[in-house]
Design an enzyme around this catalytic site. Sequence first.
Site, PDB file in Angstrom:
ATOM      1  N   ASP B  68      10.209  22.465 -24.901  1.00 41.19           N
ATOM      2  CA  ASP B  68      11.019  23.569 -24.398  1.00 41.19           C
ATOM      3  C   ASP B  68      12.375  23.050 -23.935  1.00 41.19           C
ATOM      4  O   ASP B  68      13.419  23.634 -24.237  1.00 41.19           O
ATOM      5  CB  ASP B  68      10.260  24.234 -23.243  1.00 41.19           C
ATOM      6  N   GLU B 138       6.796  24.948 -29.458  1.00 36.76           N
ATOM      7  CA  GLU B 138       7.502  24.110 -28.491  1.00 36.76           C
ATOM      8  C   GLU B 138       6.823  22.753 -28.347  1.00 36.76           C
ATOM      9  O   GLU B 138       7.487  21.714 -28.267  1.00 36.76           O
ATOM     10  CB  GLU B 138       7.578  24.818 -27.139  1.00 36.76           C
TER      11      GLU B 138
END
Lengths: 246, 246
Positions: B68, B138
């Site tokens: 992320d 992610e």
Amino acid sequence: MRLSRLLRLQALLYNKNEKRLAASIKHMVGSKPFNLALYKLAIKHASVADESINGLKLSNERLEFLGDAVLGAIVAEFLYLKFPYRDEGFLTETRSRIVNREALNQIAIKIGLAKLINEELKNKNVIGNKSINGDTLEALIGAIYLDRGYKFTKKFILKRIIIHFDVDNIITTTSNFKSKLIEWAQKESKDIEFKLLSVNGTQRFKEFEIEVIVENKIITTGKGATKKKAEQEASKNACENLNIPI
Amino acid sequence: MRLSRLLRLQALLYNKNEKRLAASIKHMVGSKPFNLALYKLAIKHASVADESINGLKLSNERLEFLGDAVLGAIVAEFLYLKFPYRDEGFLTETRSRIVNREALNQIAIKIGLAKLINEELKNKNVIGNKSINGDTLEALIGAIYLDRGYKFTKKFILKRIIIHFDVDNIITTTSNFKSKLIEWAQKESKDIEFKLLSVNGTQRFKEFEIEVIVENKIITTGKGATKKKAEQEASKNACENLNIPI
């Protein structure tokens, strides 16, 4: 590398102020800047920015956006590698304690950036904006990233930013947001309530949602895989919302 | 590079499942994995994770945290360079529209990651967790970053993630959070009010604070350099708080 060599040649044409800035950057960053214009922009706070023709203020805010993101990624990797046995909740919270505004303000003072900003802003009648040092530090990181690339920036952040943190101390004092919030409510004589809104999912994978209610007003909500995590998340949001220092 | 060559030799010892995973990764990422263990971890959702001795669940959540952050930094640079004349508010919002969960879920389907996840989860009685695809994407980015470094990851994100976005379309439809919120309030027949809480600063550098009040309850506040920006920020927070899709 040819471009960077050309940019270095520009140094021969620096005026007095530019020479001083380049020397300061070298001191802070550990190496001479290639593209000085980036660093000039990095220390240009919005309050002293010039308006350009198309209405965009030429300030450091765009660089701050970039620097914030790069800093976030590098600190994320640092913590990922440093704490192989801690979960993502711990990593997220520890990072937010490292990259928070107040901590960055302090670092900006320590590495000498605050002094540079003061010189830039003197005689400019700027009000005491508390976050200006931390904001500028992020912008500086953005400038370093564009000027020298990721690896160099990572080295800068690890050797010259994170070194100022006592990370082990940070993690032992890592905030308990719920207790901060309760403490605040007691001090301010306010009623506070944590209300379980919902539980979704199966036994293996649950999601709790908690609401923070102060004086019968819903302040925030928070979600998490356990009731405790949801409470922490809701409390953290509430602390931000109510401007309670964490 | 020697270590990576050694890791590639491991490929000779892959079992059937590992061979299949390595081939899938090569297909998605464009190059064979060096350290397959990272990718195995990346597709290990918390709901199917094994508990390790010290209580930490061996799931992809830590990699998701890292991915992320790396994704955020790379998209930040992409937007910074693509839109030299747009301010940081625009950059922040456009990024949040690119890296939001729903968009990442869609990408995960497009690049074939969702299929891989389905295989991993089959017969595991996992409830339909909507964000699992985006979360795993992610985590995959985190794995690629650790396995191949920043440059490689940047290329992967630019060539295989961002390419799926019609960025110009995104920016023309960029949310007006205040109008979303008003629309919602009308639909739900709720009273809504935007209240100016405070204005701080000097003429050059102001900060407005706006409160969003729904049915006499304070929902959120937002700050900004103009009243409009503060309203947008407060409305955005309110949309998140009230689970209004943006």
